[in-house]
Design a protein around this motif. Sequence first.
Motif, mmCIF file in Angstrom:
data_model
loop_
_atom_site.group_PDB
_atom_site.id
_atom_site.type_symbol
_atom_site.label_atom_id
_atom_site.label_comp_id
_atom_site.label_asym_id
_atom_site.label_seq_id
_atom_site.Cartn_x
_atom_site.Cartn_y
_atom_site.Cartn_z
ATOM 1 N N PRO A 186 0.804 -1.229 0.000
ATOM 2 C CA PRO A 186 0.000 0.000 0.000
ATOM 3 C C PRO A 186 0.833 1.272 0.000
ATOM 4 O O PRO A 186 0.438 2.284 -0.596
ATOM 5 C CB PRO A 186 -0.816 -0.127 1.293
ATOM 6 N N ARG A 187 1.991 1.261 0.636
ATOM 7 C CA ARG A 187 2.821 2.458 0.706
ATOM 8 C C ARG A 187 3.354 2.858 -0.676
ATOM 9 O O ARG A 187 3.762 3.994 -0.892
ATOM 10 C CB ARG A 187 3.998 2.231 1.668
ATOM 11 N N TYR A 203 -7.078 6.979 6.319
ATOM 12 C CA TYR A 203 -7.186 5.723 5.578
ATOM 13 C C TYR A 203 -8.547 5.625 4.885
ATOM 14 O O TYR A 203 -9.522 6.264 5.290
ATOM 15 C CB TYR A 203 -7.028 4.528 6.523
ATOM 16 N N THR A 241 -2.304 6.061 2.708
ATOM 17 C CA THR A 241 -1.830 4.715 3.074
ATOM 18 C C THR A 241 -0.917 4.714 4.285
ATOM 19 O O THR A 241 -0.396 3.665 4.659
ATOM 20 C CB THR A 241 -1.083 4.073 1.887
#
Length: 346
Positions: free
Chosen positions: A56-57, A282, A66
């Motif tokens: 996700p990063r 998020y 993220t």
Amino acid sequence: MVVTTTISDPPELLRSTFASRYARASLPRYKMQEQPIPKEAACQIIKDELMLDGNPRLNLASFVTTWMEPECDHLIMSSLNKNYVDMDEYPVTTELQNRCVNMIGRLFHAPVGQDEKAIGVSTVGSSEAIMLAGLAFKRKWQAKRKAENKPYDKPNIVTGANVQVCWEKFARYFEVELKEVKLTEGYYIMDPVKAVELVDENTICVAAILGSTLTGEFEDVKLLNELIAKKNKEIGWDTPIHVDAASGGFIAPFLYPDLQWDFRLPLVKSINVSGHKYGLVYAGVGWVVWRGKEELPEDLIFHINYLGSDQPTFTLNFSKGSSQIIAQYYQFIRLGFEGHHGELYG
């Protein structure tokens, strides 16, 4: 019906490379196995499969936050089991949502006094926010047409062809004609002049995008307001504007404070913004705010009391988590105006 797709022709059994002795037998892929397995084995099997997901990063494709600070991660984990809709049980969480709505409303220059409250709700994202805003426009238009004894069965909405798919969903799900302004080479946002040409007596609103899905560009909401105001005055209509600020709503106030796109323009009646984009939360939170309570028809608001006292609700779903709302409030008080400016600018 499963509408998502996976790897074509997968094997019927799942095989975990690193599992405990309790999970040596393969698990059925699309049906529930007969016997339970230990929690450690279930966790390991799922972790093994999730290793094939992307990181996700490193995901910049959907403009979604993220990473958050560990302190906020802790707040999120401690509130995962709170059902936001149970306002009597979690009154402080409800208060935090109301504070966020008021902060956003004032950030967008909603015409509310010092002791007045802004009108808005949290949502699971801008898609739900747009559905709610669109319903409010449709219901107000229908009520006005009924009062004038005019047909009210063919509402339409004017947008650019660059809108996100949620606008197409709204039009299809709620039976509203979508009139799109076509894009031209070198100009990839809605042309206000062409948009106003498409407005007629059945137009419930014109939607302007602050942060186009295709390029990130801001559409000229001020010019759109001027052109629609002129047409309204000439013909006697009252066509309003909605601003889809999913991406730009948490950018423009900090980086371009003099840009007029929000409630400073009289025809802007509602604005949506995504908390999980540049609201720095998020995925799973959005917001919609209205210019005033007169823009939100009362018959769209449901009042329930089977969870305790009277609770007004205007959402497409019922139960939802509290953690993202709390995370949004954390970011607001943690960063403040200057902090948000710094996060965006440098």
